[in-house]
Enzyme design. Structure first.
Site, PDB file in Angstrom:
ATOM      1  N   ASP A   1      -1.292  -0.023  -4.704  1.00  0.00           N
ATOM      2  CA  ASP A   1      -2.579   0.568  -5.072  1.00  0.00           C
ATOM      3  C   ASP A   1      -2.407   2.018  -5.528  1.00  0.00           C
ATOM      4  O   ASP A   1      -3.201   2.549  -6.285  1.00  0.00           O
ATOM      5  CB  ASP A   1      -3.591   0.450  -3.920  1.00  0.00           C
ATOM      6  CG  ASP A   1      -3.025   0.875  -2.582  1.00  0.00           C
ATOM      7  OD1 ASP A   1      -1.837   1.254  -2.505  1.00  0.00           O
ATOM      8  OD2 ASP A   1      -3.777   0.819  -1.588  1.00  0.00           O
ATOM      9  N   HIS A   2      -1.330   2.657  -5.050  1.00  0.00           N
ATOM     10  CA  HIS A   2      -1.011   4.052  -5.394  1.00  0.00           C
ATOM     11  C   HIS A   2       0.280   4.399  -4.686  1.00  0.00           C
ATOM     12  O   HIS A   2       0.755   3.624  -3.848  1.00  0.00           O
ATOM     13  CB  HIS A   2      -2.123   5.007  -4.909  1.00  0.00           C
ATOM     14  CG  HIS A   2      -2.481   4.802  -3.473  1.00  0.00           C
ATOM     15  ND1 HIS A   2      -1.644   5.174  -2.441  1.00  0.00           N
ATOM     16  CD2 HIS A   2      -3.540   4.192  -2.885  1.00  0.00           C
ATOM     17  CE1 HIS A   2      -2.202   4.827  -1.293  1.00  0.00           C
ATOM     18  NE2 HIS A   2      -3.337   4.209  -1.523  1.00  0.00           N
TER      19      HIS A   2
ATOM     20  N   THR B   1      -7.929  -2.334   1.710  1.00  0.00           N
ATOM     21  CA  THR B   1      -7.256  -3.215   0.742  1.00  0.00           C
ATOM     22  C   THR B   1      -7.715  -4.673   0.873  1.00  0.00           C
ATOM     23  O   THR B   1      -8.225  -5.244  -0.109  1.00  0.00           O
ATOM     24  CB  THR B   1      -5.726  -3.082   0.847  1.00  0.00           C
ATOM     25  OG1 THR B   1      -5.388  -1.700   0.818  1.00  0.00           O
ATOM     26  CG2 THR B   1      -5.028  -3.823  -0.288  1.00  0.00           C
TER      27      THR B   1
ATOM     28  N   SER C   1      -7.298   3.810  -1.315  1.00  0.00           N
ATOM     29  CA  SER C   1      -7.057   2.364  -1.333  1.00  0.00           C
ATOM     30  C   SER C   1      -8.318   1.568  -1.618  1.00  0.00           C
ATOM     31  O   SER C   1      -8.233   0.432  -2.100  1.00  0.00           O
ATOM     32  CB  SER C   1      -6.459   1.914  -0.002  1.00  0.00           C
ATOM     33  OG  SER C   1      -5.190   2.478   0.167  1.00  0.00           O
TER      34      SER C   1
ATOM     35  N   HIS D   1       2.029   8.766   4.613  1.00  0.00           N
ATOM     36  CA  HIS D   1       1.130   9.791   5.160  1.00  0.00           C
ATOM     37  C   HIS D   1       1.839  10.593   6.252  1.00  0.00           C
ATOM     38  O   HIS D   1       1.606  11.793   6.390  1.00  0.00           O
ATOM     39  CB  HIS D   1      -0.129   9.146   5.757  1.00  0.00           C
ATOM     40  CG  HIS D   1      -1.136   8.731   4.735  1.00  0.00           C
ATOM     41  ND1 HIS D   1      -1.839   9.622   3.977  1.00  0.00           N
ATOM     42  CD2 HIS D   1      -1.551   7.496   4.345  1.00  0.00           C
ATOM     43  CE1 HIS D   1      -2.662   8.965   3.156  1.00  0.00           C
ATOM     44  NE2 HIS D   1      -2.499   7.669   3.360  1.00  0.00           N
TER      45      HIS D   1
ATOM     46  N   GLU E   1      -0.792  -8.104   1.946  1.00  0.00           N
ATOM     47  CA  GLU E   1      -0.626  -6.651   1.889  1.00  0.00           C
ATOM     48  C   GLU E   1       0.424  -6.136   2.873  1.00  0.00           C
ATOM     49  O   GLU E   1       0.343  -6.424   4.073  1.00  0.00           O
ATOM     50  CB  GLU E   1      -1.949  -5.919   2.177  1.00  0.00           C
ATOM     51  CG  GLU E   1      -1.796  -4.404   1.944  1.00  0.00           C
ATOM     52  CD  GLU E   1      -2.885  -3.545   2.574  1.00  0.00           C
ATOM     53  OE1 GLU E   1      -3.601  -4.035   3.468  1.00  0.00           O
ATOM     54  OE2 GLU E   1      -3.001  -2.366   2.191  1.00  0.00           O
TER      55      GLU E   1
ATOM     56  N   ASP F   1       0.855  -1.187   0.000  1.00  0.00           N
ATOM     57  CA  ASP F   1       0.000   0.000   0.000  1.00  0.00           C
ATOM     58  C   ASP F   1       0.895   1.242   0.000  1.00  0.00           C
ATOM     59  O   ASP F   1       1.773   1.378   0.849  1.00  0.00           O
ATOM     60  CB  ASP F   1      -0.926  -0.016   1.228  1.00  0.00           C
ATOM     61  CG  ASP F   1      -2.114   0.923   1.070  1.00  0.00           C
ATOM     62  OD1 ASP F   1      -1.926   2.061   0.600  1.00  0.00           O
ATOM     63  OD2 ASP F   1      -3.233   0.522   1.413  1.00  0.00           O
TER      64      ASP F   1
ATOM     65  N   ASP G   1       2.157   2.737   3.301  1.00  0.00           N
ATOM     66  CA  ASP G   1       1.265   3.885   3.104  1.00  0.00           C
ATOM     67  C   ASP G   1       1.234   4.816   4.321  1.00  0.00           C
ATOM     68  O   ASP G   1       1.260   6.036   4.181  1.00  0.00           O
ATOM     69  CB  ASP G   1      -0.142   3.350   2.824  1.00  0.00           C
ATOM     70  CG  ASP G   1      -1.182   4.448   2.694  1.00  0.00           C
ATOM     71  OD1 ASP G   1      -1.069   5.265   1.760  1.00  0.00           O
ATOM     72  OD2 ASP G   1      -2.113   4.483   3.530  1.00  0.00           O
TER      73      ASP G   1
END
Ligand code: MG
Ligand code: ZN
Length: 349
Positions: free
Chosen positions: A285-286, A125, A72, A247, A238, A31, A243
């Site tokens: 996912d990004h 996810t 996500s 952040h 995952e 992620d 991620d």
């Protein structure tokens, strides 16, 4: 002459058998794991990553239906079910139609399945593979859907959404087909066909704050268990918190989570190499943080990074593939094509 014919027939039947057996799929999602997160993790890890051993590399366009920058839920839905949707939505397309996930389609084809995450198991996810909800925040509804699902093995946090609910239900009691384990030893020892391992009551902490057990070990054990069921399987693993490091604009957080995910990838790859009929796909996912490497040293594995946002970015993310049908993952395509390519792999066309 007879001998040669017999040998030929035997070889032919072996080839047919090998083609007959549907390939296993291990989909691994980092992620927020863009190319910079991978680069930073690789340089910090003695300039190596398991991803170097993959056969093909592609690029995935991650945008959502209404927004250039996906979340996500929309991106998870795109990869799991092959449809673009709105941010925040799980398993439902932009025209409000629910879709089966690749895990569910595989189930219909006789596959077993497993889901592993370093977030809660009801987070966007993993939920994309078993839930259909208009909002990713509906954690108790998502847990309820998992309790009524056929996933054979799952590992992740969020125990409270199963046992401490507003509707008063204790979903563990309703999931009588499952053995619930509460530590890695019990997990390792379990011989149950269906296993739930809720690792934390809430979201699991970062690795830097002591999260256990390691995703690499969980991946290894889960692969042993799911393959022992004797059917082809679909597994999603995952690395959820790469991620969260993004952040937080926290380079050490990103790198530590990447390294653990990389070890899990190595274990999946080892399994696939030994097994010979397993497709491994690693992607994201990004990207998160708009991260850039602005300095550092290779020798000491020190990375200096800058971030341009506290949120996600719209950069394409890499897709690495290994094993049967891996070639089709080279090139540039929509994130929904990851679903299409997995589908054609299990359908054998
Ligand atoms: Mg996630
Ligand atoms: Zn995020």
């Amino acid at each position: 002459m007879k001998k040669i014919t017999l040998l030929l027939l035997l070889t032919l039947s072996l080839i047919v058998q090998a083609q007959d057996k549907s390939p296993n799929i291990i989909l691994m999602i980092g992620d927020g794991m863009g190319l910079t997160q991978i680069s930073a993790g690789m340089y910090a890890n003695g300039n190596t990553t398991a991803l170097e051993e993959f056969s093909y590399v592609g690029l995935s366009k991650t945008y959502a239906t209404d927004q250039l920058i996906t979340d996500s839920a929309a991106s998870g839905t795109a990869m799991a079910a092959g449809v673009k949707t709105y941010n925040g939505v799980i398993g439902i397309d932009s025209k409000n139609v629910s879709h089966q996930s690749i895990l569910e389609i595989c189930h219909g084809l006789g596959y077993t399945s497993a889901l592993l995450a370093t977030s809660s198991i009801v987070h966007a996810t993993p939920a994309s593979f078993y839930a259909n909800v208009p909002s990713r925040r509906m954690y108790e509804d998502i847990a309820l859907q998992l309790s009524q699902h056929h996933v054979d093995l799952f590992v992740g946090g969020g125990r409270k959404f199963f046992v401490n609910r507003e509707d008063g239900k204790n979903l563990k009691n309703e999931m009588s087909a499952y053995e619930f384990v509460s530590d890695i030893e019990a997990f390792r020892k379990s011989s149950s066909k269906k296993i739930g391992f809720l690792t934390y009551d809430e979201e699991p902490p970062p690795l830097l704050k002591g999260r256990e057990p390691s995703l690499a070990e969980l991946t290894k054990i889960s692969l042993e268990k799911i393959s022992a069921l004797g059917k082809p399987f679909f597994m999603m693993v995952e690395g959820s918190q790469i991620d969260w490091g993004g952040h937080g604009n926290n380079t050490d957080y990103v790198i530590s989570e990447f390294k653990e995910f990389d070890s899990a990838i190595r274990n999946a790859l080892e399994f696939a190499k030994a097994n010979g009929n397993t497709l491994v796909i690693v992607t994201a996912d990004h990207e998160t943080g708009g991260m850039a490497i602005s300095g550092g040293t290779l020798k000491r594995g020190k990375i200096k990074a800058e971030f341009t946002t506290k949120n996600h970015s719209a950069a394409m993310v890499p897709v690495f593939s290994f094993g049967p049908s891996s070639k089709q993952f080279s090139g540039i395509y929509e994130n929904t094509a990851i679903f299409d390519k997995m589908l054609s792999t299990v359908k054998g066309n």
